[in-house]
Design a protein around this motif. Structure first.
Motif, short mmCIF file in Angstrom:
data_model
loop_
_atom_site.label_atom_id
_atom_site.label_comp_id
_atom_site.label_asym_id
_atom_site.label_seq_id
_atom_site.Cartn_x
_atom_site.Cartn_y
_atom_site.Cartn_z
N ASN A 158 26.46 10.17 21.53
CA ASN A 158 25.16 9.80 20.29
C ASN A 158 25.43 8.25 20.04
O ASN A 158 26.50 7.86 19.71
N VAL A 159 24.19 7.58 19.95
CA VAL A 159 24.33 6.38 19.45
C VAL A 159 23.52 6.37 18.01
O VAL A 159 22.22 6.53 18.04
N VAL A 160 24.31 6.26 17.21
CA VAL A 160 23.75 6.42 15.69
C VAL A 160 24.65 5.88 14.60
O VAL A 160 25.80 5.58 14.80
N ASN A 161 24.06 5.32 13.56
CA ASN A 161 24.96 4.71 12.32
C ASN A 161 25.12 6.08 11.54
O ASN A 161 24.14 6.55 10.94
N GLU A 162 26.39 6.79 11.56
CA GLU A 162 26.27 8.10 10.69
C GLU A 162 25.81 7.91 9.26
O GLU A 162 25.29 8.96 8.65
N LYS A 163 25.97 6.85 8.69
CA LYS A 163 25.52 6.46 7.39
C LYS A 163 24.20 6.49 7.10
O LYS A 163 23.67 6.47 5.99
N SER A 164 23.39 6.10 8.16
CA SER A 164 21.87 5.67 7.95
C SER A 164 21.28 7.34 8.37
O SER A 164 20.72 7.58 9.35
N HIS A 165 21.54 8.24 7.64
CA HIS A 165 21.16 9.57 7.47
C HIS A 165 20.38 10.06 6.31
O HIS A 165 20.67 10.00 5.31
N ILE A 166 19.24 10.39 6.53
CA ILE A 166 18.22 10.58 5.39
C ILE A 166 16.90 11.28 5.76
O ILE A 166 16.59 11.18 7.04
N THR A 167 16.37 12.22 4.89
CA THR A 167 15.41 12.82 5.41
C THR A 167 14.06 11.89 5.20
O THR A 167 14.06 10.61 4.69
N ILE A 168 12.97 12.17 6.11
CA ILE A 168 11.78 11.26 6.16
C ILE A 168 11.36 11.09 4.72
O ILE A 168 10.87 9.93 4.21
N ALA A 169 11.04 12.24 3.85
CA ALA A 169 10.66 11.94 2.54
C ALA A 169 11.29 10.97 1.71
O ALA A 169 11.01 10.30 0.82
N ASP A 170 12.77 11.14 1.80
CA ASP A 170 13.57 10.51 0.86
C ASP A 170 13.90 8.84 1.60
O ASP A 170 13.84 8.14 0.52
N PHE A 192 1.30 12.41 -0.02
CA PHE A 192 1.27 13.61 1.03
C PHE A 192 -0.26 13.77 1.31
O PHE A 192 -0.83 14.40 0.58
N ASP A 193 -0.39 13.82 2.80
CA ASP A 193 -1.69 14.06 3.38
C ASP A 193 -1.42 15.01 4.50
O ASP A 193 -1.37 14.63 5.60
N ILE A 194 -1.29 16.12 4.27
CA ILE A 194 -0.73 17.14 5.45
C ILE A 194 -1.91 17.70 6.16
O ILE A 194 -2.52 18.67 5.71
N SER A 223 0.71 -1.20 -0.04
CA SER A 223 0.16 -0.01 -0.05
C SER A 223 0.89 1.21 -0.19
O SER A 223 1.97 1.10 0.57
N ASP A 224 0.21 2.26 -0.48
CA ASP A 224 1.15 3.64 -0.69
C ASP A 224 1.61 4.08 0.70
O ASP A 224 0.70 3.83 1.60
N ILE A 225 2.72 4.62 0.95
CA ILE A 225 3.12 5.42 2.23
C ILE A 225 2.62 6.82 2.19
O ILE A 225 2.87 7.46 1.35
N VAL A 226 1.88 6.99 3.15
CA VAL A 226 1.15 8.10 3.53
C VAL A 226 2.11 9.13 4.46
O VAL A 226 2.29 8.53 5.51
N LEU A 227 2.49 10.27 4.14
CA LEU A 227 3.05 11.29 4.78
C LEU A 227 2.13 12.37 5.39
O LEU A 227 1.58 12.79 4.53
N HIS A 228 2.20 12.70 6.60
CA HIS A 228 1.38 14.00 7.12
C HIS A 228 2.16 15.00 7.41
O HIS A 228 1.77 15.95 8.00
N THR A 229 3.45 14.91 7.06
CA THR A 229 4.29 16.20 7.03
C THR A 229 4.94 16.38 5.67
O THR A 229 4.70 15.25 4.64
N GLU A 230 5.85 17.40 5.31
CA GLU A 230 6.52 17.36 4.13
C GLU A 230 7.73 16.30 4.05
O GLU A 230 8.40 16.36 2.99
N GLY A 231 8.00 15.96 5.31
CA GLY A 231 9.16 15.03 5.16
C GLY A 231 10.38 15.58 5.08
O GLY A 231 11.62 14.76 4.75
N LYS A 232 10.73 16.88 5.61
CA LYS A 232 11.82 17.54 5.57
C LYS A 232 12.91 17.20 6.53
O LYS A 232 14.15 17.35 6.25
N SER A 233 12.26 16.58 7.71
CA SER A 233 13.40 16.62 8.68
C SER A 233 14.37 15.48 8.27
O SER A 233 13.97 14.29 7.52
#
Length: 361
Positions: A281-293, A311-313, A243-253
């Motif tokens: 910081n507990v993070v994989n530095e390479k796993s960094h991406i915007t919500i939309a991407d 997008f359904d904002i 099913s389609d992925i529905v975003l409720h923000t622009e996903g810029k974060s």
């Protein structure tokens, strides 16, 4: 002994692989051998995986670690851990961290994971979020002081950084802090995390409590719990259902992620090797991406059937999502302790989905 009792996740081969790998990794198990570890929030994602990972270390490495799992809901804990509760190395401690915590057992280590992390609750019950953070953390620090523990880890969040004014490609290190609006309702979560971190420093300074701080990025992977509804789980379910992925923000974060097993190894590493009153910081530095991407990534590379991002904002932030953030966390300080992430974003999603299928989550 029954095989199911021996295995920490007999219903999920993917999660069991992760637990086995944790037990075979280079985490400093010798320091924990024969010691007692209290885990709060033990029915949450990270807390439950810590409990199961320590049990796996006991089974495979004969480390003899005694695990105390602090939970509010005994029935929920019994459903989650099942036959694992029959083993002598695990004991449930029933209690609410917003009240003083009474534990008769000797405690050598504490990992404080308990927290409200659901965005909707941050909007609908903000007082509960603050009370759980502040009262709960103070009560655990008091317990750590009383028991004279060897080490304690407070699990904080990357949200405590707030909104940062960064240069292009500048990574976020633990010394940085950004702006938080105290009059914004949704600030209850990051503001309380900041206050808890300072409380850790206060207890470390005034009472010499050996506490460390782990600032978790968004953490997901094998072992996610029933009812999980954060963005990664929503995307995974869309990929599974076609099913389609529905975003409720622009996903810029900009999202910062870490695979569950990598996060468990990180917390155990900080517990034993971290510096008192220091944040990691507990993070994989390479796993960094915007919500939309990331939504696009899941739709194009992970989903088995063709799906789209829609997008359904809404006009109002009824879902309680955090404001857009531009942030790329650095893990340099944690990696200096010898930790390295092992699972990238694509493999994280593939293991997450396989695990969800195994358990019909």
């Amino acid at each position: 002994m029954n095989h199911k009792i021996l295995q920490e996740s007999a219903d999920d081969s993917i999660l069991q692989e992760d637990l086995d790998r944790i037990s075979e990794s280079d985490i400093p198990l010798e320091e924990l051998k024969g010691k007692t570890v209290l885990v709060t929030g033990a029915t949450g994602l990270i807390g439950s995986l810590l409990v199961k990972a320590l049990q796996c270390c006991n089974r495979r490495k004969e480390t003899g670690i005694k695990i105390l799992a602090l939970v509010r809901n005994q029935e929920k804990a019994e459903r989650l851990f099942g036959d694992l509760l029959k083993r002598e190395d695990l004991k449930l401690v029933i209690g609410d961290i917003t009240m003083p915590v009474a534990v008769e057992d000797k405690i050598d280590y504490i990992i404080h994971c308990a927290s409200i992390t659901t965005s909707k609750i941050m909007i609908s019950r903000p007082v509960d979020v603050i009370r759980t953070s502040l009262n709960g953390t103070e009560n655990l620090l008091e317990l750590a002081k009383e028991k004279q523990v060897r080490s304690m880890v407070y699990v904080s969040s990357m949200e405590m950084y707030g909104v940062l004014n960064l240069q292009d490609d500048q990574m976020v290190t633990e010394e940085m802090t950004g702006y938080l609006n105290p009059l914004a309702l949704r600030s209850n979560y990051p503001e309380s995390k900041r206050m808890c971190e300072n409380m850790c420093v206060a207890y470390g300074t005034q009472y010499e409590v050996p506490v460390k701080i782990a600032r978790l990025a968004q953490t997901f992977g094998a072992g996610v719990l029933p009812g999980e509804n954060r963005v990664f789980a929503q995307f995974a379910r869309s990929a599974m259902k076609g099913s389609d992925i529905v975003l409720h923000t622009e996903g810029k974060s900009e999202g910062n992620y870490c695979y569950t097993a990598d996060a468990v190894r990180a917390l155990l590493t900080i517990l034993v090797k971290g510096e008192n009153m220091q944040a990691y910081n507990v993070v994989n530095e390479k796993s960094h991406i915007t919500i939309a991407d990331m939504a696009k990534f899941v739709a194009e590379k992970i989903a088995e059937k063709p799906i789209e991002v829609v997008f359904d904002i809404p006009k109002e932030n009824k879902f309680g999502y955090a404001s857009d953030t531009k942030m790329h966390l650095a893990a340099t300080r944690l990696m200096a302790l010898g930790w390295q992430p092992e699972t990238d974003l694509e493999e994280s999603y593939r293991r997450l989905i396989a695990s969800m299928k195994n358990r019909n989550v």
